[in-house]
Design a protein around this motif. Structure first.
Motif, PDB file in Angstrom:
ATOM      1  N   UNK A   1      45.612  34.090  37.756  1.00 47.68           N
ATOM      2  CA  UNK A   1      46.240  35.190  38.472  1.00 47.68           C
ATOM      3  C   UNK A   1      46.856  36.153  37.469  1.00 47.68           C
ATOM      4  N   UNK A   2      46.640  37.439  37.679  1.00 48.00           N
ATOM      5  CA  UNK A   2      47.198  38.478  36.813  1.00 48.00           C
ATOM      6  C   UNK A   2      48.186  39.308  37.610  1.00 48.00           C
ATOM      7  N   UNK A   3      49.371  39.504  37.052  1.00 42.06           N
ATOM      8  CA  UNK A   3      50.390  40.340  37.674  1.00 42.06           C
ATOM      9  C   UNK A   3      50.542  41.621  36.876  1.00 42.06           C
ATOM     10  N   UNK A   4      50.901  42.701  37.546  1.00 40.93           N
ATOM     11  CA  UNK A   4      51.193  43.957  36.874  1.00 40.93           C
ATOM     12  C   UNK A   4      52.690  44.198  36.942  1.00 40.93           C
ATOM     13  N   UNK A  18      51.207  51.356  44.670  1.00 42.47           N
ATOM     14  CA  UNK A  18      51.099  50.714  45.981  1.00 42.47           C
ATOM     15  C   UNK A  18      50.008  51.353  46.828  1.00 42.47           C
ATOM     16  N   UNK A  19      49.930  52.680  46.776  1.00 43.99           N
ATOM     17  CA  UNK A  19      48.895  53.369  47.548  1.00 43.99           C
ATOM     18  C   UNK A  19      47.506  53.098  46.989  1.00 43.99           C
ATOM     19  N   UNK A  20      47.436  52.703  45.704  1.00 42.31           N
ATOM     20  CA  UNK A  20      46.155  52.371  45.081  1.00 42.31           C
ATOM     21  C   UNK A  20      45.807  50.891  45.255  1.00 42.31           C
ATOM     22  N   UNK A  21      46.603  50.172  46.053  1.00 43.29           N
ATOM     23  CA  UNK A  21      46.283  48.780  46.350  1.00 43.29           C
ATOM     24  C   UNK A  21      46.925  47.753  45.441  1.00 43.29           C
ATOM     25  N   UNK A  22      47.905  48.184  44.626  1.00 44.20           N
ATOM     26  CA  UNK A  22      48.562  47.278  43.679  1.00 44.20           C
ATOM     27  C   UNK A  22      50.058  47.237  43.980  1.00 44.20           C
ATOM     28  N   UNK A  23      50.586  46.044  44.192  1.00 45.24           N
ATOM     29  CA  UNK A  23      52.020  45.883  44.402  1.00 45.24           C
ATOM     30  C   UNK A  23      52.601  45.238  43.149  1.00 45.24           C
ATOM     31  N   UNK A 234      40.567  43.993  31.532  1.00 44.60           N
ATOM     32  CA  UNK A 234      41.178  43.724  32.830  1.00 44.60           C
ATOM     33  C   UNK A 234      40.537  44.632  33.873  1.00 44.60           C
ATOM     34  N   UNK A 235      39.718  44.107  34.785  1.00 44.96           N
ATOM     35  CA  UNK A 235      39.112  44.943  35.821  1.00 44.96           C
ATOM     36  C   UNK A 235      40.189  45.522  36.747  1.00 44.96           C
ATOM     37  N   UNK A 236      40.073  46.790  37.038  1.00 44.86           N
ATOM     38  CA  UNK A 236      41.030  47.463  37.925  1.00 44.86           C
ATOM     39  C   UNK A 236      41.162  46.737  39.258  1.00 44.86           C
ATOM     40  N   UNK A 237      40.042  46.355  39.815  1.00 47.04           N
ATOM     41  CA  UNK A 237      40.059  45.740  41.143  1.00 47.04           C
ATOM     42  C   UNK A 237      40.680  44.345  41.144  1.00 47.04           C
ATOM     43  N   UNK A 238      40.812  43.728  39.964  1.00 45.63           N
ATOM     44  CA  UNK A 238      41.433  42.400  39.908  1.00 45.63           C
ATOM     45  C   UNK A 238      42.924  42.472  40.199  1.00 45.63           C
ATOM     46  N   UNK A 239      43.483  43.681  40.187  1.00 43.04           N
ATOM     47  CA  UNK A 239      44.920  43.853  40.430  1.00 43.04           C
ATOM     48  C   UNK A 239      45.211  44.265  41.869  1.00 43.04           C
ATOM     49  N   UNK A 240      44.198  44.436  42.665  1.00 48.15           N
ATOM     50  CA  UNK A 240      44.395  44.869  44.051  1.00 48.15           C
ATOM     51  C   UNK A 240      45.071  43.791  44.897  1.00 48.15           C
ATOM     52  N   UNK A 241      45.857  44.280  45.885  1.00 45.80           N
ATOM     53  CA  UNK A 241      46.382  43.436  46.949  1.00 45.80           C
ATOM     54  C   UNK A 241      47.187  42.238  46.471  1.00 45.80           C
ATOM     55  N   UNK A 242      48.126  42.514  45.579  1.00 40.92           N
ATOM     56  CA  UNK A 242      49.027  41.457  45.137  1.00 40.92           C
ATOM     57  C   UNK A 242      50.154  41.275  46.130  1.00 40.92           C
ATOM     58  N   UNK A 243      50.711  40.085  46.215  1.00 41.47           N
ATOM     59  CA  UNK A 243      51.833  39.871  47.128  1.00 41.47           C
ATOM     60  C   UNK A 243      53.015  40.753  46.755  1.00 41.47           C
ATOM     61  N   UNK A 244      53.850  41.134  47.692  1.00 41.14           N
ATOM     62  CA  UNK A 244      55.024  41.963  47.382  1.00 41.14           C
ATOM     63  C   UNK A 244      55.914  41.299  46.358  1.00 41.14           C
ATOM     64  N   UNK A 245      56.469  42.126  45.443  1.00 40.03           N
ATOM     65  CA  UNK A 245      57.364  41.584  44.420  1.00 40.03           C
ATOM     66  C   UNK A 245      58.719  41.267  45.017  1.00 40.03           C
TER      67      UNK A 245
END
Length: 245
Positions: A1-4, A18-23, A234-245
């Motif tokens: 799992x990768x976190x941003x 967030x609007x780009x699918x990354x939390x 790091x693929x951009x899409x691998x960071x999509x839809x992470x659980x809220x911080x």
């Protein structure tokens, strides 16, 4: 799992991700921006904004273990730090902070076409079985992590690699009337944004057009960030839809 981890307190940058699918996780870096600028009087605007983004990243790196206290499954952390500075007549313009400085700035730049620079520092941290020390010296533009000195980031983590780059967007400004300017100043919105202008808020009506990426004016270029991440594997899409911080 990768976190941003976004090393910024900017609501606009957080909203973009967030609007780009990354939390992302978030951390506000403690950096004296005015002192750093004063220490580099000969720096170009591009150099200055890059120094600021780099300093913000290194202010946050040692805090990664604490920020991930409840994220034991994260194998990697992508740290993203940004800074934005307006270049007006060849000189840097940061956040005006006060009504007086905002008024004087808009009187100078009304009807002009300054350049908004947004620098991005991106690093990938991986878990380390050895006990690591604190973050060390800054990196250099678009170069791998060895430029950052020892690749230790924080206890239990290692800085695998990093990249940095600055995007630029030319902004064509309108000339607000005296009443419009005073009403805008009264909102306080322009005080804490680079160059006292926004395109995603009340100031958007005073921007006639732009040349370049509009995300960059908001403070974080999504296309540029995607490219930097790709260069780090790091693929951009691998960071999509992470659980809220």
């Amino acid at each position: 799992m990768t976190r941003l981890l976004l090393a910024s307190g900017s609501p606009s940058r957080l909203r973009l991700l967030r609007e780009a699918g990354i939390t992302p996780l978030t951390a506000v870096p403690a950096v004296d921006e005015e002192a750093l600028e004063a220490a580099h009087p000969q720096a170009t605007v591009r150099e200055l904004v890059t120094l600021l983004a780099r300093a913000k990243a290194h202010a946050v790196l040692p805090r990664v273990p604490a920020l991930l206290a409840d994220e034991d499954t994260a194998a990697e952390v992508v740290v993203v730090a940004c800074d934005s500075v307006l270049e007006l007549e060849g000189s840097p313009v940061g956040k005006p902070h006060t009504a007086e400085r905002t008024r004087a700035l808009w009187q100078r730049m009304a009807g002009s076409s300054p350049v908004l620079w947004s620098a991005h520092w991106v690093g990938v941290l991986t878990r380390d079985t050895a006990d690591c020390g604190d973050a060390t010296g800054p990196g250099d533009s678009a170069r791998p992590a060895e430029a950052d000195g020892p690749d230790r980031a924080a206890a239990g983590w290692r800085l695998r690699d990093s990249r940095e780059a600055a995007g630029q967007t030319r902004v064509h400004l309108a000339s607000p009337t005296e009443r419009e300017l005073e009403d805008y100043i009264a909102t306080g919105e322009p005080f804490e944004v680079a160059g006292a202008l926004t395109i995603d808020g009340l100031g958007g009506a005073f921007v006639r057009g732009i040349e370049g990426d509009h995300h960059n004016v908001i403070g974080l270029s999504l296309p540029l960030l995607r490219d930097l991440l790709a260069d780090l594997g790091v693929p951009w899409t691998s960071l999509w839809n992470r659980p809220p911080a």
